[in-house]
Motif scaffolding. Structure first.
Motif, short mmCIF file in Angstrom:
data_model
loop_
_atom_site.label_atom_id
_atom_site.label_comp_id
_atom_site.label_asym_id
_atom_site.label_seq_id
_atom_site.Cartn_x
_atom_site.Cartn_y
_atom_site.Cartn_z
N LEU A 78 -4.04 0.60 -2.23
CA LEU A 78 -3.43 -0.68 -2.58
C LEU A 78 -2.76 -0.45 -3.90
O LEU A 78 -3.12 0.15 -4.98
N PRO A 128 -4.54 4.49 3.10
CA PRO A 128 -3.84 3.77 2.26
C PRO A 128 -4.46 3.36 0.99
O PRO A 128 -5.48 3.19 0.82
N LEU A 159 3.62 0.61 2.81
CA LEU A 159 3.12 -0.15 3.98
C LEU A 159 2.86 -1.52 3.14
O LEU A 159 2.28 -1.79 2.29
N TYR A 186 0.84 -1.21 -0.22
CA TYR A 186 -0.13 -0.02 0.09
C TYR A 186 0.89 1.18 -0.01
O TYR A 186 1.96 1.22 0.43
#
Lengths: 114, 115
Positions: free
Chosen positions: B45, B43, B91, B35
């Motif tokens: 994707l 966030p 992330l 992310y």
């Protein structure tokens, strides 16, 4: 285009007060997640809501899901300073044949003042 | 239980340079996600792997971003060349299954600053 909207975007509240964060989404889904993020930290899973009418509670936080209204709420009871963080809801769109992917909302920054 | 490990934690590069991030998911987790979180936003994707295969990369800017997951375990995300707007936290998350209600775990993230 799928939209996941939260309101308010920013919430300043006093300790001991109650408040609700709202999460609206624009597509069919029966899976909704709430996450907490502290500044500079990663995401911590709070709740997983898997069906219409689902309600989950942990401590001063309670989350609910209304799939017909495409709405989830995160209710805060008697807020304490430790709850200060950014809260995200996230939705898995129900789309036949599609991969399951998590779409995050805009986030609500919660600041609890003493 | 060990969590999702990411490295480095911080990276500062100049625009047009290249950079790579590494992720080691929780042992046994078949699904891995990258992310991008821009400051003040949720966030987004970039890519989803199931074992070592890509199942969703529809939002990955493929002209500059690439990712791989060799042997279905560790994963790397690369940006080449970087742009100023790539400044964000990247992330990595993993789960046993793709979002069936099983909890997914996020790593600490890599904060990228492009100057």
């Amino acid at each position: 285009e799928l939209k996941v909207e939260q309101n308010p975007l920013f919430l300043s509240m006093q300790e001991g007060k109650n408040y609700t964060i709202y999460c609206n989404y624009s597509t069919t889904s029966d899976r909704l997640y709430w996450y907490r993020q502290d500044p500079g930290k990663s995401l911590e899973s709070l709740f997983v809501l898997l069906s219409n009418g689902a309600v989950k509670q942990e401590g001063r936080l309670m989350a609910s899901l209304d799939t017909k209204a495409r709405l989830s709420t995160l209710h805060i009871t008697a807020a304490v300073h430790d709850l200060s963080a950014t809260y995200f809801c996230a939705v898995v769109p129900r789309k036949p044949g599609a991969t399951n992917k998590l779409i995050f909302g805009t986030g609500t920054l919660l600041a609890v003042q003493p | 239980e060990a969590g999702v490990a990411q490295s480095p934690r911080y990276k500062i590069i100049e625009k047009r340079q290249s950079v790579a991030f590494w992720c080691n998911p929780i042992s046994g987790h078949a699904t891995l996600y990258w992310y991008q979180q821009i400051l003040g936003q949720g966030p987004k994707l970039l890519i989803q792997f199931q074992n070592n295969g890509v199942v969703d990369d529809s939002q990955l800017p493929k002209d500059r971003f690439s990712a791989e997951r060799l042997k279905g375990v560790d994963s790397t995300l690369k940006i080449q060349p970087a742009k100023l707007e790539d400044s964000a936290v990247y992330l990595c998350a993993s789960s046993l299954e793709p979002w069936t209600g099983v909890k997914a775990f996020f790593g600490q993230g890599t904060r990228l600053t492009v100057v």
